[in-house]
Design a protein around this motif. Structure first.
Motif, PDB file in Angstrom:
ATOM      1  N   ALA A 227       0.815  -1.214   0.000  1.00  5.47           N
ATOM      2  CA  ALA A 227       0.000   0.000   0.000  1.00  5.47           C
ATOM      3  C   ALA A 227       0.853   1.270   0.000  1.00  5.47           C
ATOM      4  O   ALA A 227       0.428   2.306  -0.504  1.00  5.47           O
ATOM      5  CB  ALA A 227      -0.926  -0.003   1.215  1.00  5.47           C
ATOM      6  N   ILE A 228       2.043   1.181   0.569  1.00  6.00           N
ATOM      7  CA  ILE A 228       2.908   2.368   0.591  1.00  6.00           C
ATOM      8  C   ILE A 228       3.607   2.541  -0.758  1.00  6.00           C
ATOM      9  O   ILE A 228       3.928   3.650  -1.171  1.00  6.00           O
ATOM     10  CB  ILE A 228       4.009   2.241   1.678  1.00  6.00           C
ATOM     11  N   ALA A 229       3.818   1.421  -1.432  1.00  9.49           N
ATOM     12  CA  ALA A 229       4.650   1.431  -2.630  1.00  9.49           C
ATOM     13  C   ALA A 229       4.267   2.508  -3.652  1.00  9.49           C
ATOM     14  O   ALA A 229       5.146   3.235  -4.110  1.00  9.49           O
ATOM     15  CB  ALA A 229       4.637   0.041  -3.269  1.00  9.49           C
ATOM     16  N   PRO A 230       2.972   2.647  -3.988  1.00  6.46           N
ATOM     17  CA  PRO A 230       2.631   3.656  -5.003  1.00  6.46           C
ATOM     18  C   PRO A 230       3.084   5.065  -4.614  1.00  6.46           C
ATOM     19  O   PRO A 230       3.546   5.826  -5.472  1.00  6.46           O
ATOM     20  CB  PRO A 230       1.105   3.577  -5.071  1.00  6.46           C
ATOM     21  N   PHE A 231       2.993   5.389  -3.313  1.00  5.58           N
ATOM     22  CA  PHE A 231       3.418   6.724  -2.864  1.00  5.58           C
ATOM     23  C   PHE A 231       4.910   6.911  -3.089  1.00  5.58           C
ATOM     24  O   PHE A 231       5.346   7.901  -3.682  1.00  5.58           O
ATOM     25  CB  PHE A 231       3.103   6.915  -1.375  1.00  5.58           C
ATOM     26  N   ILE A 232       5.663   5.914  -2.582  1.00  2.00           N
ATOM     27  CA  ILE A 232       7.113   6.015  -2.706  1.00  2.00           C
ATOM     28  C   ILE A 232       7.510   6.110  -4.184  1.00  2.00           C
ATOM     29  O   ILE A 232       8.389   6.883  -4.560  1.00  2.00           O
ATOM     30  CB  ILE A 232       7.803   4.780  -2.067  1.00  2.00           C
ATOM     31  N   LEU A 233       6.790   5.345  -5.018  1.00  2.00           N
ATOM     32  CA  LEU A 233       7.124   5.355  -6.443  1.00  2.00           C
ATOM     33  C   LEU A 233       6.883   6.734  -7.049  1.00  2.00           C
ATOM     34  O   LEU A 233       7.663   7.214  -7.864  1.00  2.00           O
ATOM     35  CB  LEU A 233       6.285   4.307  -7.179  1.00  2.00           C
TER      36      LEU A 233
ATOM     37  N   ARG B  28      15.774   3.187  -6.623  1.00  2.00           N
ATOM     38  CA  ARG B  28      15.801   3.903  -5.351  1.00  2.00           C
ATOM     39  C   ARG B  28      14.505   3.645  -4.573  1.00  2.00           C
ATOM     40  O   ARG B  28      14.525   3.424  -3.373  1.00  2.00           O
ATOM     41  CB  ARG B  28      15.961   5.402  -5.612  1.00  2.00           C
ATOM     42  N   ALA B  29      13.389   3.657  -5.293  1.00  2.00           N
ATOM     43  CA  ALA B  29      12.099   3.388  -4.639  1.00  2.00           C
ATOM     44  C   ALA B  29      12.069   1.970  -4.080  1.00  2.00           C
ATOM     45  O   ALA B  29      11.623   1.736  -2.958  1.00  2.00           O
ATOM     46  CB  ALA B  29      10.963   3.586  -5.631  1.00  2.00           C
ATOM     47  N   LEU B  30      12.585   1.016  -4.879  1.00  2.00           N
ATOM     48  CA  LEU B  30      12.607  -0.367  -4.409  1.00  2.00           C
ATOM     49  C   LEU B  30      13.461  -0.485  -3.141  1.00  2.00           C
ATOM     50  O   LEU B  30      13.103  -1.179  -2.183  1.00  2.00           O
ATOM     51  CB  LEU B  30      13.178  -1.298  -5.481  1.00  2.00           C
ATOM     52  N   LEU B  31      14.579   0.215  -3.159  1.00  2.00           N
ATOM     53  CA  LEU B  31      15.489   0.190  -2.011  1.00  2.00           C
ATOM     54  C   LEU B  31      14.785   0.698  -0.753  1.00  2.00           C
ATOM     55  O   LEU B  31      14.843   0.079   0.318  1.00  2.00           O
ATOM     56  CB  LEU B  31      16.715   1.051  -2.318  1.00  2.00           C
ATOM     57  N   ILE B  32      14.080   1.814  -0.901  1.00  2.00           N
ATOM     58  CA  ILE B  32      13.382   2.388   0.252  1.00  2.00           C
ATOM     59  C   ILE B  32      12.326   1.418   0.776  1.00  2.00           C
ATOM     60  O   ILE B  32      12.229   1.162   1.980  1.00  2.00           O
ATOM     61  CB  ILE B  32      12.731   3.740  -0.126  1.00  2.00           C
TER      62      ILE B  32
ATOM     63  N   ILE C 166      12.020 -10.306   0.524  1.00  2.00           N
ATOM     64  CA  ILE C 166      10.572 -10.220   0.277  1.00  2.00           C
ATOM     65  C   ILE C 166      10.208  -8.797  -0.125  1.00  2.00           C
ATOM     66  O   ILE C 166       9.488  -8.564  -1.104  1.00  2.00           O
ATOM     67  CB  ILE C 166       9.774 -10.641   1.528  1.00  2.00           C
ATOM     68  N   GLY C 167      10.730  -7.838   0.614  1.00  7.07           N
ATOM     69  CA  GLY C 167      10.437  -6.427   0.348  1.00  7.07           C
ATOM     70  C   GLY C 167      10.845  -6.034  -1.058  1.00  7.07           C
ATOM     71  O   GLY C 167      10.079  -5.383  -1.774  1.00  7.07           O
TER      72      GLY C 167
ATOM     73  N   GLU D   7       8.993  -4.635  -6.346  1.00  2.00           N
ATOM     74  CA  GLU D   7       9.154  -4.680  -7.796  1.00  2.00           C
ATOM     75  C   GLU D   7       7.862  -5.097  -8.508  1.00  2.00           C
ATOM     76  O   GLU D   7       7.543  -4.572  -9.571  1.00  2.00           O
ATOM     77  CB  GLU D   7      10.296  -5.626  -8.163  1.00  2.00           C
ATOM     78  N   PHE D   8       7.138  -6.019  -7.881  1.00  2.00           N
ATOM     79  CA  PHE D   8       5.824  -6.382  -8.434  1.00  2.00           C
ATOM     80  C   PHE D   8       4.950  -5.148  -8.535  1.00  2.00           C
ATOM     81  O   PHE D   8       4.292  -4.910  -9.547  1.00  2.00           O
ATOM     82  CB  PHE D   8       5.109  -7.392  -7.522  1.00  2.00           C
ATOM     83  N   VAL D   9       4.935  -4.364  -7.446  1.00  2.00           N
ATOM     84  CA  VAL D   9       4.050  -3.206  -7.400  1.00  2.00           C
ATOM     85  C   VAL D   9       4.510  -2.134  -8.384  1.00  2.00           C
ATOM     86  O   VAL D   9       3.718  -1.515  -9.077  1.00  2.00           O
ATOM     87  CB  VAL D   9       3.977  -2.635  -5.969  1.00  2.00           C
ATOM     88  N   ALA D  10       5.837  -1.951  -8.440  1.00  2.00           N
ATOM     89  CA  ALA D  10       6.367  -0.921  -9.336  1.00  2.00           C
ATOM     90  C   ALA D  10       5.951  -1.215 -10.774  1.00  2.00           C
ATOM     91  O   ALA D  10       5.718  -0.306 -11.563  1.00  2.00           O
ATOM     92  CB  ALA D  10       7.888  -0.865  -9.225  1.00  2.00           C
TER      93      ALA D  10
END
Ligand SMILES: Nc1ncnc2c1ncn2[C@@H]1O[C@H](COP(=O)(O)OP(=O)(O)OP(=O)(O)O)[C@@H](O)[C@H]1O
Ligand SMILES: [Mg+2]
Lengths: 279, 278
Positions: B122-128, B138-142, B207-208, B213-216
């Protein structure tokens, strides 16, 4: 000692009232957070160079008393003064003491050598400078072969000896011992008793020694404090006037027997409270 | 001295214990049997390869696509290890800060918990959106760091607080400074806890990075997770399995490296790693 023409008087020849007071407990009491009144109204003056034993039923507050003297855990009432010591910026006395806790309290991740090195390390002494002194105290407690062992490889009695060596390594002026020999066999215990007495005489220590053994306390001390069951208070303060050095001859003398009898009587008086409490 | 050595030189195992060789051999034999049956079943029942490819086809795919797959593996390894490293440093530092000041702990800890319990998907889209538009990695790393951070923080904090109170008294008695206390007492006491946290977080970092990466999504991803999605879209199932196999191997390597580190660091003294004779 050799250079002195006149031998110093036997230490017990100094009457207690002529010793300079080193620690003064005034009206001391301790209430633990749960509401346990562990000590109440303890008044005690520890003279410089004394060897005091504390006897009393289990749970009467002996360990608590020792810890308070060492400045561990707060005081609930009364004061502890160190008339001869300087005080630091926080108003705390500079105590200069060694403490052998009732449990060995060793760091499991450190070897025997490093456990004993700890007080010196914390004082900023380098390992190289400390080495000789550490080897000396390790030899004193007979653990030369185990300097590199970890605590888990030692027996209960050996751990206690490490703890004793750690207390001695800083050459403290005051030594607080909480049942240090309880886990040892009689022979080792007698040997360490004699070692302790010899060291006490050589080094001019002041010793406060908690024990459950009447015989041990009579053999060692110049003064025995008997405490009552909880809340702990002092019910007897017995001078053991036999001269030092004491040895096996003292252990079989009628004088020794008499002191043991008196002390036992006082102790059974202290135990009365325990019996009542259990009913 | 003789006593010290016995428990390291002892090789005979006690009666109740399964010998090491058997413990290695049994799962390997089981694996071979399962793979053999799998191979046989696929041919015998003529299962189409876009549903369930035989092990031999997966190996073929692995060899055939090795250049792409190894590049993807490298991307995933980089992100996972970097996230794990950053999470470890941040987690341990935060725990050290927390035990220095109660105020800091009670004011920050709830936010660490919120960060932990909010699903990373759920956070992934924001970070992306914030950092990932130009720099997906960088987003994946975070994201992977966020996932891996919490177990290290909470385990280290627990460890630093679980110091034996008698030892604390001892350090009080000898007037230890804050720093000495931390270095000589709290860290060594906490080490088993910290290593436990690291072991959990090593797996979570992987896992993270995969989930992130799936979400990205969208063709930007180049890690193994994206290879799985992409191969799935093209119905290249053997390659999908090959990528999955690499991910499993990576997870196993991470886990065993950390277990090995744990054994090395604790073998001398901690109950969990010491071989006792009673
Ligand atoms: N940390 C603590 N919190 C609460 N109560 C405590 C604590 N430590 C000790 N007490 C209580 O204070 C009393 C005195 O304890 P203490 O350990 O001083 O006894 P003791 O005379 O040393 O006993 P023993 O001879 O068994 O060692 C006991 O009744 C115990 O229950
Ligand atoms: Mg006690």
């Amino acid at each position: 000692m050799i250079v002195e023409a006149v031998p110093p008087p036997a230490r017990s020849a100094i009457p207690n009232e002529r010793r300079r007071a080193l620690i003064k407990l005034n009206n001391l009491s301790k209430i633990y957070r749960g509401g346990t009144l562990a000590l109440s109204d303890v008044d005690l003056t520890v003279g410089d160079g004394e060897f005091i034993s504390i006897l009393g039923p289990s749970g009467c507050g002996k360990s608590t008393l020792l810890r308070m003297i060492a400045g561990l855990g707060g005081i609930s009432g009364g004061t502890i003064d160190w008339p001869q010591s300087r005080y630091d910026a926080h108003g705390e006395p500079i105590r200069d003491l060694g403490f052998v806790f009732q449990e060995p309290t060793l760091m499991p991740w450190a070897t025997v050598f490093n456990n004993i090195y700890l007080p010196l390390k914390l004082a900023g002494v380098s390992r190289r400078d400390a080495k000789a002194r550490i080897d000396e105290v390790i030899a004193m407690v007979g653990l030369e072969k185990f300097a590199d062992a970890y605590p888990r490889q030692l027996s209960g009695g050996m751990k206690m000896r490490v703890s004793i060596a750690r207390a001695l390594v800083v050459k403290p002026r005051v030594l607080l011992l909480d049942e240090p020999f309880a886990a040892l066999d009689e022979i080792t215990r007698f040997r360490l008793n004699n070692d302790l007495l010899r060291l006490w005489q050589d080094q001019k220590w002041t010793v406060i020694f908690v024990t459950h053994s009447v015989f041990e306390s009579v053999y060692l001390s110049n003064r025995i404090i008997v405490m009552s069951a909880r809340p702990g208070r002092i019910i007897a303060d017995l001078p053991i006037t036999a001269p030092y050095p004491r040895g096996e001859a003292f252990r079989i003398s009628s004088e020794y027997n008499e002191f043991c009898r008196i002390t036992s009587n006082e102790l059974s008086r202290a135990m009365v409270g325990v019996a009542e409490e259990e009913h | 001295m003789a006593d010290n050595k016995t428990d390291t030189t002892v090789t005979a195992s006690s009666p109740g214990e399964i010998p090491r060789s058997v413990r290695l051999l049994v799962p390997i034999l089981l694996g071979i049997a399962v793979i053999g049956f799998w191979e046989f079943a696929v041919y015998y029942w003529k299962i189409p390869k876009f549903i369930f490819p035989a092990p031999s086809m997966i190996v073929q795919a692995l060899i055939f696509d090795l250049p792409t797959l190894s590049a993807s593996l490298w991307t995933t390894v980089k992100i996972t290890l970097a996230a794990f490293f950053i999470a470890s440093v941040l987690g341990i530092c935060a725990a050290v800060l927390f035990i220095q000041s109660k105020i800091l702990e009670i004011s920050l800890f709830p936010y660490a918990v919120i960060l932990q319990v909010t699903p990373v998907v759920a956070i992934a889209p924001f970070i992306l959106i914030w950092v990932g538009l130009d720099h997906v990695e960088r987003a994946l790393l975070i994201l992977a760091t966020i996932v891996a951070f919490f177990p290290i923080l909470s385990n280290t904090a627990l460890g630093l607080k679980s110091v034996d109170h008698n030892l604390r008294n001892l350090f009080d008695l000898y007037g230890a400074s804050r720093f000495q206390r931390l270095r000589e007492l709290e860290f060594p006491s906490a080490l088993p806890y910290i290593l436990g946290g690291l072991k959990i977080s090593g797996g979570l970092a992987l896992i993270g990075s995969v989930v992130a990466e799936f979400v990205a999504g969208s063709g930007t991803g180049t890690g193994l997770a994206w290879r799985i999605v992409e191969s799935g879209n093209r119905l290249n199932i053997p390659r999908m399995f090959a990528a999955l196999l690499l991910l499993s191997i990576l997870g196993v390597v991470i886990f065993f490296s950390l277990s090995w580190l744990e054994r090395i660091l604790l073998s001398k003294w901690h109950e969990s790693a010491v071989r006792r004779e009673n």
